[in-house]
Design a protein around this motif. Structure first.
Motif, PDB file in Angstrom:
ATOM      1  N   GLY A 363     -37.148 -20.421  33.629  1.00 33.97           N
ATOM      2  CA  GLY A 363     -35.778 -21.235  33.994  1.00 33.97           C
ATOM      3  C   GLY A 363     -34.576 -19.931  33.730  1.00 33.97           C
ATOM      4  O   GLY A 363     -34.983 -19.130  33.150  1.00 33.97           O
ATOM      5  N   LYS A 364     -33.492 -20.104  34.354  1.00 31.21           N
ATOM      6  CA  LYS A 364     -32.442 -19.449  34.090  1.00 31.21           C
ATOM      7  C   LYS A 364     -31.906 -19.527  32.765  1.00 31.21           C
ATOM      8  O   LYS A 364     -31.068 -18.579  32.013  1.00 31.21           O
ATOM      9  N   ASP A 365     -32.211 -20.490  32.037  1.00 29.31           N
ATOM     10  CA  ASP A 365     -31.846 -20.652  30.661  1.00 29.31           C
ATOM     11  C   ASP A 365     -32.912 -20.502  29.731  1.00 29.31           C
ATOM     12  O   ASP A 365     -32.805 -20.796  28.400  1.00 29.31           O
ATOM     13  N   SER A 366     -34.133 -19.993  30.283  1.00 28.50           N
ATOM     14  CA  SER A 366     -35.068 -19.712  29.161  1.00 28.50           C
ATOM     15  C   SER A 366     -35.008 -18.632  28.124  1.00 28.50           C
ATOM     16  O   SER A 366     -34.156 -17.706  28.206  1.00 28.50           O
ATOM     17  N   SER A 367     -35.552 -19.127  26.872  1.00 24.23           N
ATOM     18  CA  SER A 367     -35.166 -18.056  25.848  1.00 24.23           C
ATOM     19  C   SER A 367     -36.028 -16.786  25.680  1.00 24.23           C
ATOM     20  O   SER A 367     -35.733 -15.705  25.392  1.00 24.23           O
ATOM     21  N   GLU A 368     -37.304 -16.808  26.673  1.00 23.38           N
ATOM     22  CA  GLU A 368     -37.940 -15.470  27.126  1.00 23.38           C
ATOM     23  C   GLU A 368     -37.534 -14.888  28.418  1.00 23.38           C
ATOM     24  O   GLU A 368     -37.336 -15.918  29.146  1.00 23.38           O
ATOM     25  N   ARG A 369     -37.517 -13.669  28.612  1.00 24.19           N
ATOM     26  CA  ARG A 369     -37.170 -13.532  29.771  1.00 24.19           C
ATOM     27  C   ARG A 369     -38.301 -11.902  30.140  1.00 24.19           C
ATOM     28  O   ARG A 369     -38.492 -11.134  29.290  1.00 24.19           O
ATOM     29  N   LEU A 370     -38.382 -11.816  31.415  1.00 26.06           N
ATOM     30  CA  LEU A 370     -39.225 -10.614  31.940  1.00 26.06           C
ATOM     31  C   LEU A 370     -38.037  -9.511  32.138  1.00 26.06           C
ATOM     32  O   LEU A 370     -37.151  -9.909  32.917  1.00 26.06           O
ATOM     33  N   VAL A 371     -38.431  -8.315  31.736  1.00 24.45           N
ATOM     34  CA  VAL A 371     -37.577  -7.077  31.996  1.00 24.45           C
ATOM     35  C   VAL A 371     -38.586  -5.977  32.460  1.00 24.45           C
ATOM     36  O   VAL A 371     -39.731  -5.795  32.186  1.00 24.45           O
ATOM     37  N   VAL A 372     -37.737  -5.208  33.108  1.00 19.75           N
ATOM     38  CA  VAL A 372     -38.604  -3.989  33.552  1.00 19.75           C
ATOM     39  C   VAL A 372     -38.433  -2.793  32.275  1.00 19.75           C
ATOM     40  O   VAL A 372     -37.333  -2.436  31.944  1.00 19.75           O
ATOM     41  N   GLU A 373     -39.534  -2.753  31.677  1.00 20.18           N
ATOM     42  CA  GLU A 373     -39.624  -1.975  30.638  1.00 20.18           C
ATOM     43  C   GLU A 373     -39.788  -0.413  30.882  1.00 20.18           C
ATOM     44  O   GLU A 373     -39.137   0.441  30.090  1.00 20.18           O
ATOM     45  N   ARG A 374     -40.716  -0.271  31.837  1.00 17.19           N
ATOM     46  CA  ARG A 374     -40.801   1.484  32.145  1.00 17.19           C
ATOM     47  C   ARG A 374     -40.559   1.505  33.717  1.00 17.19           C
ATOM     48  O   ARG A 374     -40.700   0.531  34.476  1.00 17.19           O
ATOM     49  N   ILE A 375     -40.194   2.520  34.118  1.00 15.85           N
ATOM     50  CA  ILE A 375     -40.018   2.816  35.450  1.00 15.85           C
ATOM     51  C   ILE A 375     -40.400   4.311  35.895  1.00 15.85           C
ATOM     52  O   ILE A 375     -39.988   5.188  34.982  1.00 15.85           O
ATOM     53  N   SER A 376     -40.831   4.442  36.885  1.00 16.28           N
ATOM     54  CA  SER A 376     -41.038   5.827  37.786  1.00 16.28           C
ATOM     55  C   SER A 376     -40.358   5.524  39.078  1.00 16.28           C
ATOM     56  O   SER A 376     -39.872   4.767  39.462  1.00 16.28           O
ATOM     57  N   GLN A 377     -40.891   6.562  39.772  1.00 17.36           N
ATOM     58  CA  GLN A 377     -39.909   6.702  41.064  1.00 17.36           C
ATOM     59  C   GLN A 377     -40.404   5.632  42.046  1.00 17.36           C
ATOM     60  O   GLN A 377     -39.362   4.930  42.772  1.00 17.36           O
ATOM     61  N   GLU A 378     -41.334   5.189  42.396  1.00 18.21           N
ATOM     62  CA  GLU A 378     -41.593   3.961  43.084  1.00 18.21           C
ATOM     63  C   GLU A 378     -42.385   2.838  42.308  1.00 18.21           C
ATOM     64  O   GLU A 378     -42.944   1.841  43.016  1.00 18.21           O
ATOM     65  N   HIS A 379     -42.624   2.859  41.006  1.00 22.96           N
ATOM     66  CA  HIS A 379     -43.279   1.696  40.457  1.00 22.96           C
ATOM     67  C   HIS A 379     -42.300   1.466  39.027  1.00 22.96           C
ATOM     68  O   HIS A 379     -41.666   1.976  38.614  1.00 22.96           O
ATOM     69  N   ALA A 380     -42.646   0.146  38.791  1.00 28.87           N
ATOM     70  CA  ALA A 380     -41.861  -0.498  37.507  1.00 28.87           C
ATOM     71  C   ALA A 380     -42.939  -1.537  36.893  1.00 28.87           C
ATOM     72  O   ALA A 380     -43.427  -2.054  37.482  1.00 28.87           O
ATOM     73  N   ILE A 381     -42.896  -1.160  35.402  1.00 29.08           N
ATOM     74  CA  ILE A 381     -43.795  -1.992  34.579  1.00 29.08           C
ATOM     75  C   ILE A 381     -42.889  -3.085  34.057  1.00 29.08           C
ATOM     76  O   ILE A 381     -41.905  -2.913  33.396  1.00 29.08           O
ATOM     77  N   VAL A 382     -43.155  -4.403  34.312  1.00 29.96           N
ATOM     78  CA  VAL A 382     -42.601  -5.542  33.710  1.00 29.96           C
ATOM     79  C   VAL A 382     -43.332  -6.349  32.505  1.00 29.96           C
ATOM     80  O   VAL A 382     -44.591  -6.377  32.726  1.00 29.96           O
TER      81      VAL A 382
END
Length: 446
Positions: A363-382
């Motif tokens: 939920g928008k008020d969740s204590s945990e959140r998913l983030v983009v930790e690593r990134i390259s040209q066409e890929h992102a690691i969540v």
């Protein structure tokens, strides 16, 4: 040969009414309900504080948002970072002028020669007092003279002041560098210029985390410009000159002055400065916001990030690693640096924050959140922002929304925005419009 770039009408006919999960991805989405709210709040603040206002269009590059930014007042003052943005704005500026509104658009970097013919053409189309340029060196004045000559009327000018950001401009003690102010006065006497005032932009506030810090940066800008004025009064025209200051955190922080409990030292000082100075505030990304701007917490009334950030990037999950393949659970998105941008945010170490939209258990008020930790040209690691070993609640083919760190940079990848309206659709998923962005450095350079 047919154009490979669809028209706005074609895009609207194709996509309005569809669910955003059904569009080609990655794609940029704007929630117009959030944009409207931010624009209305800012216009109400400006009116209550009785100060001038100049809106930047570089973040969104659309006439639709520009129109929301200026509301229904008598003046419509804009800033653009490229001539393309000015060209994009010409139909709207002409429409506003026909309605009796006073229009002006500032080319927001110090004047360079290649842009002079294009700016002159815009000035001829829009009329006198419509185009303003920025000057911070006497060697720019020949370009100013050529611009005014080609336009057929004097060009409005701001002298750029460096109040500490050190990107462009002159410090208050050096405003008359090599006789700049005297040469500008001479140009005005000859009918080649009209000085509007002094202009400062400072993004030092981006590193702040409280309303008080943002207000403090705005105070410093106003003080710096006042200092520059007072040191050079004998060289400046004997009329009221404008002090134009701001960036989104500073200008958003002025909203705190409307609160009944805004009694901190910075609020009291800022109120006094605004009352005693001919101030014009300027800002650009405030209608949209992003993770950088949200992290400044410039307004004490700020809510959850999903209620404040209007821009998101749609991306598809192309793989999931939940079974011990890596040190912690991760998912792979088919969107990377080009789709999201690669701008850091002071409040966390990732490259984007995944919205809770259509994700089970979040939920928008969740204590945990998913983030983009690593990134390259066409890929992102969540992955989880924490070191949680909980499985990532995503599946292959799922569509997610990612809130980017820097909306201005993210938007540059896209030719248009898919527009949703959370006031009409609580799921923010039905496309109500498509807004085409200005892209590149010049449309009519032939």
């Amino acid at each position: 040969m047919a154009s490979i770039v669809p028209s706005q009408e074609d895009l609207q006919q194709c996509y309005i009414g569809k669910d955003i999960s059904d569009v080609p991805k990655p794609a940029a989405v704007l929630d117009v309900a959030i944009i409207r709210r931010h624009c209305e709040t800012m216009l109400r603040t400006i009116k209550t504080l009785d100060v001038g206002f100049r809106v930047h269009v570089k973040s969104h590059k659309t006439p639709e948002i520009a129109k929301l930014q200026i509301g229904d007042g008598t003046e419509a003052n804009f800033i653009a970072s490229t001539v393309l943005e000015i060209e994009m704005m010409i139909p709207l500026l002409q429409e506003l002028k026909q309605k009796g509104r006073k229009i002006n658009i500032l080319y927001g970097i110090p004047l360079v020669p290649s842009q002079v013919p294009l700016l002159a053409r815009a000035a001829r189309e829009l009329g006198e007092n419509s185009i303003t340029v920025m000057i911070d060196h006497p060697d720019q004045l020949p370009y100013l003279a050529k611009l005014s000559s080609l336009a057929g009327h004097p060009t409005c000018v701001f002298v750029k002041v460096d109040t500490g950001y050190h990107r462009a401009g002159l410090p208050p003690v050096s405003l008359n560098k090599h006789g700049l102010l005297e040469k500008l006065a001479s140009a005005e006497e000859k009918g080649g210029a009209r000085l509007l005032g002094l202009y400062s932009h400072s993004s030092l506030s981006y590193s702040g985390t409280t309303p008080e810090q943002a207000m403090g940066h705005l105070i410093s800008e106003i003080r710096g410009c006042k200092d520059a004025l007072e040191r050079n009064l004998q060289l400046l025209p004997k009329r009221a000159l404008v002090i134009s200051v701001g960036a989104t955190p500073q200008v958003v922080s002025s909203q705190n002055l409307l609160r009944d409990d805004s009694l901190c030292l910075e609020a009291r000082e800022l109120k006094a400065l605004l009352r005693g100075t001919n101030v014009e505030l300027h800002a650009g990304v405030y209608p949209i916001l992003d993770m950088q701007q949200f992290s400044t917490h410039a307004s004490a009334d700020s809510g959850f990030l999903e209620d404040e950030i209007a821009i998101s990037v749609l991306a598809e999950v192309c793989s999931v690693y939940n079974n011990g393949e890596r040190e912690k659970p991760e998912a792979l998105l088919a969107a990377g640096t080009l789709a999201l941008g690669r701008e850091p945010c002071p409040s966390y170490s990732g490259w984007g924050v995944v919205s809770s939209w259509r994700i089970d258990g979040l939920g928008k008020d969740s204590s945990e959140r998913l983030v983009v930790e690593r990134i390259s040209q066409e890929h992102a690691i969540v992955t989880w922002e924490s070191e949680s070993q909980t499985k990532i609640p995503l599946h292959i083919g799922q569509v997610v929304k990612v809130h980017p760190n820097h909306a201005c940079v993210t938007g540059a990848f896209y030719g248009w925005y898919f527009v949703v309206d959370s006031d009409q659709d609580s799921q923010s998923s039905r496309i109500v419009d498509v807004w085409v962005r200005a892209r590149g450095c010049g449309m009519r350079a032939w």
